[in-house]
Design an enzyme around this catalytic site. Structure first.
Site, PDB file in Angstrom:
ATOM      1  N   GLN A 188       4.549 -23.432   9.151  1.00 56.07           N
ATOM      2  CA  GLN A 188       5.842 -23.521   9.826  1.00 56.07           C
ATOM      3  C   GLN A 188       5.694 -23.101  11.290  1.00 56.07           C
ATOM      4  O   GLN A 188       6.672 -23.130  12.030  1.00 56.07           O
ATOM      5  CB  GLN A 188       6.864 -22.586   9.148  1.00 56.07           C
ATOM      6  CG  GLN A 188       7.192 -22.948   7.713  1.00 56.07           C
ATOM      7  CD  GLN A 188       8.019 -21.877   7.006  1.00 56.07           C
ATOM      8  OE1 GLN A 188       7.571 -21.284   6.044  1.00 56.07           O
ATOM      9  NE2 GLN A 188       9.231 -21.617   7.478  1.00 56.07           N
ATOM     10  N   PHE A 219       9.233 -22.401   2.889  1.00 58.03           N
ATOM     11  CA  PHE A 219      10.229 -21.429   2.414  1.00 58.03           C
ATOM     12  C   PHE A 219      10.079 -20.066   3.081  1.00 58.03           C
ATOM     13  O   PHE A 219      10.478 -19.048   2.509  1.00 58.03           O
ATOM     14  CB  PHE A 219      10.152 -21.294   0.879  1.00 58.03           C
ATOM     15  CG  PHE A 219      10.275 -22.618   0.174  1.00 58.03           C
ATOM     16  CD1 PHE A 219      11.465 -23.330   0.218  1.00 58.03           C
ATOM     17  CD2 PHE A 219       9.196 -23.173  -0.508  1.00 58.03           C
ATOM     18  CE1 PHE A 219      11.582 -24.568  -0.411  1.00 58.03           C
ATOM     19  CE2 PHE A 219       9.305 -24.405  -1.145  1.00 58.03           C
ATOM     20  CZ  PHE A 219      10.499 -25.100  -1.098  1.00 58.03           C
ATOM     21  N   GLU A 223       5.657 -18.976   7.716  1.00 59.19           N
ATOM     22  CA  GLU A 223       6.189 -18.648   9.050  1.00 59.19           C
ATOM     23  C   GLU A 223       5.183 -17.814   9.831  1.00 59.19           C
ATOM     24  O   GLU A 223       5.080 -17.926  11.056  1.00 59.19           O
ATOM     25  CB  GLU A 223       7.532 -17.907   8.929  1.00 59.19           C
ATOM     26  CG  GLU A 223       8.129 -17.542  10.286  1.00 59.19           C
ATOM     27  CD  GLU A 223       9.552 -16.977  10.237  1.00 59.19           C
ATOM     28  OE1 GLU A 223      10.251 -17.166   9.222  1.00 59.19           O
ATOM     29  OE2 GLU A 223       9.960 -16.352  11.231  1.00 59.19           O
ATOM     30  N   ARG A 301      18.071  -8.258   9.051  1.00 58.41           N
ATOM     31  CA  ARG A 301      18.959  -9.284   8.492  1.00 58.41           C
ATOM     32  C   ARG A 301      19.612  -8.773   7.206  1.00 58.41           C
ATOM     33  O   ARG A 301      20.776  -9.046   6.939  1.00 58.41           O
ATOM     34  CB  ARG A 301      18.227 -10.612   8.272  1.00 58.41           C
ATOM     35  CG  ARG A 301      19.138 -11.746   7.857  1.00 58.41           C
ATOM     36  CD  ARG A 301      18.437 -13.098   7.836  1.00 58.41           C
ATOM     37  NE  ARG A 301      18.312 -13.696   9.160  1.00 58.41           N
ATOM     38  CZ  ARG A 301      19.241 -14.464   9.740  1.00 58.41           C
ATOM     39  NH1 ARG A 301      20.354 -14.743   9.108  1.00 58.41           N
ATOM     40  NH2 ARG A 301      19.044 -14.952  10.949  1.00 58.41           N
ATOM     41  N   PHE A 335      15.603 -14.449   4.218  1.00 62.96           N
ATOM     42  CA  PHE A 335      15.022 -13.493   5.160  1.00 62.96           C
ATOM     43  C   PHE A 335      15.664 -12.106   5.072  1.00 62.96           C
ATOM     44  O   PHE A 335      16.039 -11.522   6.076  1.00 62.96           O
ATOM     45  CB  PHE A 335      15.187 -14.075   6.573  1.00 62.96           C
ATOM     46  CG  PHE A 335      14.190 -13.589   7.590  1.00 62.96           C
ATOM     47  CD1 PHE A 335      12.902 -14.085   7.616  1.00 62.96           C
ATOM     48  CD2 PHE A 335      14.546 -12.647   8.541  1.00 62.96           C
ATOM     49  CE1 PHE A 335      11.990 -13.640   8.561  1.00 62.96           C
ATOM     50  CE2 PHE A 335      13.634 -12.193   9.499  1.00 62.96           C
ATOM     51  CZ  PHE A 335      12.357 -12.703   9.510  1.00 62.96           C
ATOM     52  N   THR A 431      17.557 -13.476  14.664  1.00 62.70           N
ATOM     53  CA  THR A 431      18.131 -12.233  15.191  1.00 62.70           C
ATOM     54  C   THR A 431      17.286 -11.693  16.351  1.00 62.70           C
ATOM     55  O   THR A 431      17.703 -10.781  17.045  1.00 62.70           O
ATOM     56  CB  THR A 431      18.238 -11.179  14.081  1.00 62.70           C
ATOM     57  OG1 THR A 431      16.945 -11.000  13.501  1.00 62.70           O
ATOM     58  CG2 THR A 431      19.213 -11.631  13.010  1.00 62.70           C
ATOM     59  N   ALA A 500      14.825 -19.794   9.985  1.00 60.86           N
ATOM     60  CA  ALA A 500      16.179 -19.309  10.262  1.00 60.86           C
ATOM     61  C   ALA A 500      17.238 -20.407  10.114  1.00 60.86           C
ATOM     62  O   ALA A 500      18.363 -20.237  10.578  1.00 60.86           O
ATOM     63  CB  ALA A 500      16.257 -18.655  11.646  1.00 60.86           C
ATOM     64  N   GLU A 689      19.002 -21.978   4.385  1.00 65.53           N
ATOM     65  CA  GLU A 689      18.995 -20.719   3.641  1.00 65.53           C
ATOM     66  C   GLU A 689      20.349 -20.319   3.038  1.00 65.53           C
ATOM     67  O   GLU A 689      20.385 -19.696   1.979  1.00 65.53           O
ATOM     68  CB  GLU A 689      18.523 -19.578   4.557  1.00 65.53           C
ATOM     69  CG  GLU A 689      17.112 -19.737   5.055  1.00 65.53           C
ATOM     70  CD  GLU A 689      16.839 -18.806   6.228  1.00 65.53           C
ATOM     71  OE1 GLU A 689      17.355 -19.064   7.332  1.00 65.53           O
ATOM     72  OE2 GLU A 689      16.132 -17.804   6.026  1.00 65.53           O
TER      73      GLU A 689
HETATM   74  N1  MTE Z   1      13.544 -27.134   1.988  1.00 63.18           N
HETATM   75  C1  MTE Z   1      12.366 -27.627   1.537  1.00 63.18           C
HETATM   76  N2  MTE Z   1      12.372 -28.772   0.848  1.00 63.18           N
HETATM   77  N3  MTE Z   1      11.188 -26.978   1.767  1.00 63.18           N
HETATM   78  C2  MTE Z   1      11.145 -25.782   2.453  1.00 63.18           C
HETATM   79  O1  MTE Z   1      10.067 -25.219   2.649  1.00 63.18           O
HETATM   80  N4  MTE Z   1      12.442 -24.023   3.618  1.00 63.18           N
HETATM   81  C3  MTE Z   1      13.748 -23.363   3.735  1.00 63.18           C
HETATM   82  C4  MTE Z   1      14.832 -24.399   4.050  1.00 63.18           C
HETATM   83  N5  MTE Z   1      14.760 -25.517   3.158  1.00 63.18           N
HETATM   84  C5  MTE Z   1      12.385 -25.234   2.929  1.00 63.18           C
HETATM   85  C6  MTE Z   1      13.574 -25.971   2.689  1.00 63.18           C
HETATM   86  C7  MTE Z   1      13.783 -22.336   4.747  1.00 63.18           C
HETATM   87  S1  MTE Z   1      13.207 -20.801   4.371  1.00 63.18           S
HETATM   88  C8  MTE Z   1      14.299 -22.568   5.994  1.00 63.18           C
HETATM   89  S2  MTE Z   1      14.421 -21.323   7.130  1.00 63.18           S
HETATM   90  C9  MTE Z   1      14.781 -23.887   6.389  1.00 63.18           C
HETATM   91  O2  MTE Z   1      14.612 -24.866   5.372  1.00 63.18           O
HETATM   92  C10 MTE Z   1      14.007 -24.306   7.654  1.00 63.18           C
HETATM   93  O3  MTE Z   1      14.326 -25.562   8.077  1.00 63.18           O
HETATM   94  P1  MTE Z   1      15.631 -25.900   8.954  1.00 63.18           P
HETATM   95  O4  MTE Z   1      15.693 -24.916  10.051  1.00 63.18           O
HETATM   96  O5  MTE Z   1      15.387 -27.279   9.393  1.00 63.18           O
HETATM   97  O6  MTE Z   1      16.794 -25.788   8.000  1.00 63.18           O
HETATM   98  N1  HPA Z   2      15.055 -15.559  10.512  1.00 64.60           N
HETATM   99  C1  HPA Z   2      13.889 -16.159  10.212  1.00 64.60           C
HETATM  100  N2  HPA Z   2      12.770 -15.867  10.803  1.00 64.60           N
HETATM  101  C2  HPA Z   2      12.787 -14.933  11.768  1.00 64.60           C
HETATM  102  C3  HPA Z   2      13.961 -14.281  12.123  1.00 64.60           C
HETATM  103  C4  HPA Z   2      15.157 -14.606  11.461  1.00 64.60           C
HETATM  104  O1  HPA Z   2      16.237 -14.058  11.727  1.00 64.60           O
HETATM  105  N3  HPA Z   2      13.665 -13.404  13.097  1.00 64.60           N
HETATM  106  C5  HPA Z   2      12.339 -13.520  13.290  1.00 64.60           C
HETATM  107  N4  HPA Z   2      11.805 -14.444  12.501  1.00 64.60           N
HETATM  108 MO1  MOS Z   3      13.022 -19.485   6.521  1.00 65.04          MO
HETATM  109  S1  MOS Z   3      12.722 -17.734   5.506  1.00 65.04           S
HETATM  110  O1  MOS Z   3      13.648 -18.601   7.924  1.00 65.04           O
HETATM  111  O2  MOS Z   3      11.405 -19.856   6.948  1.00 65.04           O
END
Ligand code: MTE
Ligand code: HPA
Ligand code: MOS
Length: 753
Positions: A188, A219, A223, A301, A335, A431, A500, A689
């Site tokens: 990520q 997920f 990160e 968070r 998170f 954050t 996030a 999330e």
């Molecule tokens: N959906 C799928 N299919 N696979 C993933 O790994 N990660 C989740 C969510 N949905 C994830 C997912 C997490 S932890 C986050 S923070 C967001 O997707 C990140 O993507 P976005 O910012 O585009 O929503």
């Molecule tokens: N969310 C997800 N990832 C992060 C954050 C948060 O608020 N802050 C730092 N990394």
């Molecule tokens: Mo999602 S836990 O902020 O990668």
């Protein structure tokens, strides 16, 4: 492409000629001094090509995403089982693993801290990480006599393995005689891979490129924790000047790459006999493991979400980050937010039990309202809490369901049903303020097709589809004319990790910015002549020597938080939702199934309802795994039969993730209508999330069913139930003649936290 298996992932990249496979040499002790390393057996192992230890690192051995408190390869001490001590390369994946296992480490064992409670006892915290937030005066309220009741208690919140389908994987090679390093990684955070490899090899970031086409789930688990694995493999690649691939087996991935933080919450809550919350004094602890990683941000968070959706006039929360001898825990969908909210819903449920009231009533009368000032100073604006709650309450026919379940329970002794309705609000923005920035590169070609690149990674969440839609609608061209090929550090620099949930907000806005720049450059040509197609217009602009490439940029406005005062605006806005669940448990086996789950969610004007409903369903089911199925068992004081610090549940045989049979028999997901969000692109809201926590409705429905089982024995007192509410825990909580031969009604089963 993903569901048919055509889509290529990092490990599908064909191995270049001369390529080697890497395997990690891992610590087998939770805390020890390394006395010696014997490598003669490894060196004579078939296909062996090299072993690299800390002294072989060309650049620095010190790494870390926030502070550099980790070693790439342990030099003198190991502080968890699974810590990387070195890397072996060989001709095949199997031979690399075989040789890595033959590296013998002699240790002098040292005392290890293997739970949050151990850490508290030993005062073992990561330095300078304690956080406090305060609103009103908790002490004064407790002493004033305003509270009819004051109760204290503890909540244990279990961890969770990410279980992305694609384990950590990278292919790394050198170019131009070894002066530049390129990699394809499942991450990520391609920028973090670039940075780690740069530091470890002692090369400038400008000579390192990390590319990510897509990842098979992250997920949060990729990160930060993907980066040390890529960096480990970069050492042999650079030194031998050969391509190196590293792909972790599932058990190794689960053992070494960190999980959702387990938490411990200690609460003291004061309330009136009507159920109005007056004061809350809360201490929360998270299990960070052996390095800091993102644990402070996760704790923060959790602290921000420790009100869930409730007005708490006097509120003090203190948070601590525990240092333990486990692999470093990390980001995981939500998170820290879900952990904070689960602690809240636990004491809310307890308040209801103490007052013999319905918990849904306690929830409702304590709802925050438009204009409420939260414990960190942010004011509630554009709240849709009441709508998502009331619309759900009528669409799920809550009172009817409650009545039917009560009737069922009257007539059944060994099967019990339960219902619950749970609300949630989730703050959108990193954050950490500086992370809320996004870059994009939009290139228009003379055939009228558009190549978009942005800093975000596609992990199955549909980000590229949403961002391509935004570009297509901006240029008013079909979606098929827009292509997003990959994420690459040499196209968009310094990108934050895709995390996030804010990526479509931020990269969508950055891409729109680039599209608008190009459109305004094209405008004079467009207004001079009516072109029959976009391609024709683009060609005309090209002939007129107009730049058809633009860099777009976006920063989230109006946010910022000051931990010194404990006040500010950490979040751009909140995503709201509510869920209803009905379950049936078998009180003799502890088995359960979810008969129905209904979700009402506010996503503003959804960018893509198909994707968003999928995200809600996926988050709910992943959350269901966390609250009811997935139990991590670690070698700790409670699990003496597991070697200290080892993960016992390191594969799907012993670690149960949700499967098709766990999907609610009836599953209704609805999006709230007519509520544009003024704070994000095209009036949408972030989705990834926020719905995760709604699965706690299943947890509380299970608890509701257990309450009915216990009531049959005249046992109406409050009792603890930790997540995950596995069959074992459900069974033992449903006390009866059989269980009472072994345990008492207040039995609290062990859990690794
Ligand atoms: N959906 C799928 N299919 N696979 C993933 O790994 N990660 C989740 C969510 N949905 C994830 C997912 C997490 S932890 C986050 S923070 C967001 O997707 C990140 O993507 P976005 O910012 O585009 O929503
Ligand atoms: N969310 C997800 N990832 C992060 C954050 C948060 O608020 N802050 C730092 N990394
Ligand atoms: Mo999602 S836990 O902020 O990668």
């Amino acid at each position: 492409m993903q569901v048919t298996g055509e889509a290529e992932y990092a490990d599908d990249t064909p191995m270049p000629p001369n390529g080697l496979h890497a395997a990690l040499v891992l610590s087998r002790k939770p805390h020890a001094r390394i006395l010696s390393i014997e490598d003669s057996d490894a060196k004579s192992s078939p296909g062996f090509e090299g072993l690299f230890l800390h002294k072989d690192i060309p650049g620095t051995n010190k790494i870390g995403p926030v502070i550099d408190d980790e070693e790439l390869f342990a030099s003198e001490f190991v502080t968890c089982v699974g810590q990387v001590i070195g890397v072996v390369v060989a001709d095949t994946h199997e031979n690399a693993k075989l040789a890595a296992r033959k590296v013998r480490i002699n240790y002098e064992e040292l005392p290890a801290i293997l739970s949050i409670k151990d850490a508290i006892k030993s005062n073992s915290y990561h330095p300078n990480t304690e956080k406090i937030l305060e609103k009103g005066d908790v002490e004064l309220c407790f002493q004033s006599g305003a509270c009819d009741k004051i109760i204290e208690g503890e909540v244990q919140v279990g961890g969770q393995e990410h279980f992305y389908l694609e384990t950590n994987s990278s292919l790394i090679w050198t170019t131009d005689g070894g002066n530049e390093v390129h990699m394809i990684s499942s991450t990520q955070a391609p920028q973090k891979h670039q940075k780690y490899v740069s530091r470890v090899l002692g090369l400038p970031m400008s000579k390192i490129v990390c590319k990510t086409k897509r990842i098979g789930g992250g997920f949060g688990g990729k990160e930060t924790r993907s980066a040390f694995i890529a960096a480990a493999a970069s050492v042999p690649s650079y030194i031998l000047n050969r391509p190196v691939k590293i792909t972790l087996d599932r058990d190794i991935d689960m053992m070494i790459s960190g999980q959702r933080h387990s938490f411990l919450g200690k609460y003291k809550v004061g309330f009136t006999s009507d159920g109005k919350i007056l004061a809350l004094d809360l201490e929360i602890y998270n299990n960070a493991g052996n390095s800091l990683d993102l644990s402070v941000a996760v704790l923060e968070r959790a602290m921000f979400h420790s009100d869930n959706v409730y007005e708490i006039p006097n509120f003090r929360i203190n948070g601590k980050v525990c240092y333990t001898n486990f692999p470093s825990n990390t980001a995981f969908r939500g998170f820290g937010g879900p952990q904070g909210m689960l602690i809240t819903e636990n004491w809310i449920q307890r308040v209801a039990t103490e007052l013999k009231k319905r918990v849904e009533e306690i929830r409702e009368i304590n709802f925050q309202r438009e204009g409420s000032i939260l414990h960190y100073g942010q004011q509630i604006q554009h709240s849709t809490l009441a709508q998502v709650w009331n619309e759900l309450k009528s669409s799920c026919e809550f009172f009817k369901a409650r009545e039917e379940v009560d009737q069922f329970n009257l007539h059944n002794r060994w099967k019990k049903r339960g219902v619950a309705m749970v609300p949630t609000k989730f703050g959108i923005s990193f954050t950490t303020k500086f992370m809320n920035q996004a870059g994009a590169l939009v290139q228009v070609y003379t055939d009228g097709t558009v190549l978009v690149t942005h800093g975000g990674v596609e992990m199955g969440q549909g980000l590229h589809t949403k961002v391509a839609q935004i570009a297509a609608s901006s240029f008013n061209i079909p979606l098929s004319s827009v292509f997003i090929s990959e994420t690459s550090t040499d196209k968009v620099p310094n990108a934050s990790p895709t995390a996030a949930s804010a990526s479509s907000d931020m990269y969508g806005a950055a891409v729109l910015d680039a599209c608008e720049q190009i459109k305004s450059r094209m405008e004079p040509v467009a207004s001079r002549h009516k072109h029959s197609s976009f391609a024709e217009l683009v060609s005309a602009c090209y002939i007129e020597r107009i730049d058809l490439s633009a860099h777009g940029f976006y920063i989230t406005p109006e946010i910022g938080f000051d931990w010194k005062t404990g006040k500010g605006i950490p979040f751009s806005y909140f995503t709201y939702g509510s869920a209803f669940a009905e379950v049936e448990i078998d009180t003799l086996t502890g088995d359960f199934h979810t008969r129905r789950a209904d979700v009402m969610f506010d996503l503003g004007f959804s960018l893509n309802p198909g994707i968003d409903v999928g995200q809600i369903e996926g988050a709910f089911i992943q959350g269901l795994g966390w609250v009811a199925l997935e139990e991590l068992k670690w070698g700790d004081a409670e699990h003496k039969w597991i070697p200290p610090g080892h993960l016992y549940t390191c594969g799907p045989g012993s670690y149960k993730i949700p499967s098709v049979n766990d999907i609610p028999l009836k599953f209704n997901v609805s999006l709230l209508k007519g509520v544009p969000n003024p704070k994000a692109i095209h009036s949408s809201k972030a989705v990834g999330e926020p719905p995760f926590f709604l699965a706690s409705s299943v947890f509380f429905a299970i608890k509701d069913a257990i309450i009915a089982a216990r009531a049959d024995l005249g046992c109406n007192d409050w009792f603890p139930l930790d997540n995950p509410a596995t069959p074992e825990r459900i069974r033992m909580a449903c006390i009866d003649d059989f269980s009472e031969r072994f345990v008492k009604s207040h039995f609290h089963p062990k859990l690794s936290v």
